[in-house]
Every structure is written in structure tokens, then in C-alpha cells.
Motif scaffolding. Structure first.
Motif, PDB file in Angstrom:
ATOM      1  N   LEU A  48       7.483   9.289  -0.636  1.00  0.00           N
ATOM      2  CA  LEU A  48       6.502   8.228  -0.773  1.00  0.00           C
ATOM      3  C   LEU A  48       6.830   7.089   0.179  1.00  0.00           C
ATOM      4  CD1 LEU A  48       6.152   7.985  -4.660  1.00  0.00           C
ATOM      5  CD2 LEU A  48       4.996   9.530  -3.055  1.00  0.00           C
ATOM      6  N   SER A  49       5.786   6.427   0.650  1.00  0.00           N
ATOM      7  CA  SER A  49       5.944   5.268   1.508  1.00  0.00           C
ATOM      8  C   SER A  49       5.173   4.097   0.927  1.00  0.00           C
ATOM      9  CB  SER A  49       5.415   5.562   2.916  1.00  0.00           C
ATOM     10  OG  SER A  49       6.108   6.614   3.533  1.00  0.00           O
ATOM     11  N   CYS A  50       5.641   2.909   1.246  1.00  0.00           N
ATOM     12  CA  CYS A  50       4.964   1.688   0.819  1.00  0.00           C
ATOM     13  C   CYS A  50       4.972   0.738   2.018  1.00  0.00           C
ATOM     14  CB  CYS A  50       5.672   1.063  -0.366  1.00  0.00           C
ATOM     15  SG  CYS A  50       5.053  -0.556  -0.853  1.00  0.00           S
ATOM     16  N   VAL A  70       0.842  -1.190   0.000  1.00  0.00           N
ATOM     17  CA  VAL A  70       0.000   0.000   0.000  1.00  0.00           C
ATOM     18  C   VAL A  70       0.879   1.242   0.000  1.00  0.00           C
ATOM     19  CG1 VAL A  70      -1.807   1.285   1.190  1.00  0.00           C
ATOM     20  CG2 VAL A  70      -1.805  -1.225   1.252  1.00  0.00           C
ATOM     21  N   GLU A  71       0.794   2.000  -1.098  1.00  0.00           N
ATOM     22  CA  GLU A  71       1.569   3.227  -1.232  1.00  0.00           C
ATOM     23  C   GLU A  71       0.826   4.411  -0.633  1.00  0.00           C
ATOM     24  OE1 GLU A  71       2.152   0.877  -5.154  1.00  0.00           O
ATOM     25  OE2 GLU A  71       0.536   1.375  -3.778  1.00  0.00           O
ATOM     26  N   SER A  72       1.582   5.397  -0.197  1.00  0.00           N
ATOM     27  CA  SER A  72       1.010   6.640   0.309  1.00  0.00           C
ATOM     28  C   SER A  72       2.036   7.751   0.150  1.00  0.00           C
ATOM     29  CB  SER A  72       0.612   6.508   1.780  1.00  0.00           C
ATOM     30  OG  SER A  72       1.742   6.209   2.572  1.00  0.00           O
ATOM     31  N   GLY A  73       1.574   8.975   0.336  1.00  0.00           N
ATOM     32  CA  GLY A  73       2.495  10.112   0.310  1.00  0.00           C
ATOM     33  C   GLY A  73       2.471  10.930  -0.962  1.00  0.00           C
ATOM     34  N   THR A 114       0.181   5.519  -6.094  1.00  0.00           N
ATOM     35  CA  THR A 114      -0.142   6.817  -5.512  1.00  0.00           C
ATOM     36  C   THR A 114       0.223   7.899  -6.539  1.00  0.00           C
ATOM     37  OG1 THR A 114       0.150   8.255  -3.565  1.00  0.00           O
ATOM     38  CG2 THR A 114       2.104   7.073  -4.338  1.00  0.00           C
TER      39      THR A 114
END
Length: 127
Positions: A20-22, A5-8, A121
């Protein structure tokens, strides 16, 4: 099957930065090399960066070398992409992916070497 799950992602001005984070599920995160890819509208998915299981080795696509940094925290089951000096041409959906082979680090960064993908993302860079 691992869940990624990616975010940022977000909207940033040219010259700005994003991280970005995963987040990965499961207990085997540290046993696989990981990568970041991106896909811009109307273009094929492109390799961005990869990192070995312990983080010792990294690789980058030519278009991001010197501007992006990949890292990981195996204790947190997390992969990161620090993006600096962003350009409008960096606009794309960014995906994290897990290498298909356990305990292997390879400089083959083709999509076929990765078999688990996040949903992506969006990163948008305005001029």
C-alpha cells in the motif's frame, strides 16, 4: 490541512502480498510521524503500524507483527505498508493517518493521536 491519498489495495489470495502507498500533500510530511489503521466490516478501526518522522522508529499491532512492514520516503512525501503472508482476517479498509503533533514520536497508537486521515483503500484476502 494535509491531503492523504491511499492506493495499492486489491484482492489477493491468502499467503500473498500487497504494498500500500499513501501520498501526502504539502511540505511538512517529514515533520510528522505517520500511521496505518484498518477497519473491517462491523468492527472498530484498528491500529496497524506507525513510523517516526525519519523512519528510525516503528511500531506494529500484535496481529501484523512479523508480516507487515511500514516505511516512508520523505523526499516523495510517501508512506508505505508492505503486507506479506496475508490472511483472510486482514481483509479491511486500510487508512493512512498523520499524527496530530509535529516533531513528536510516541508509542501511543490510539486513533486520537492522529488528526488527518485518507479516504482508505480496500484490501480483500481470499482463503
Amino acid at each position: 490541512q494535509v491531503q492523504l491519498v491511499e492506493s495499492g489495495g486489491g484482492l489477493v489470495q491468502a499467503g500473498g502480498s500487497l504494498r500500500l502507498s499513501c501520498a501526502a500533500s504539502g511540505r511538512t510530511f517529514g515533520s510528522y510521524s505517520m500511521g496505518w489503521f484498518r477497519q473491517a466490516p462491523g468492527k472498530e478501526r484498528e491500529f496497524v503500524a506507525a513510523i517516526s518522522m525519519s523512519g528510525t522508529y516503528t511500531g506494529y499491532g500484535d496481529s501484523v507483527k512479523g508480516r507487515f512492514t511500514i516505511s516512508r520516503d520523505n523526499a516523495k512525501n510517501s508512506l508505505y505498508l508492505q503486507m506479506s503472508s496475508l490472511k483472510p482476517e486482514d481483509t479491511a479498509i486500510y487508512f493512512c493517518a498523520r499524527n496530530r503533533r509535529i516533531y513528536i514520536w510516541s508509542s501511543d497508537y490510539s486513533e486520537g493521536e492522529y488528526d488527518n486521515w485518507g479516504q482508505g483503500t480496500q484490501v480483500s484476502v481470499s482463503s
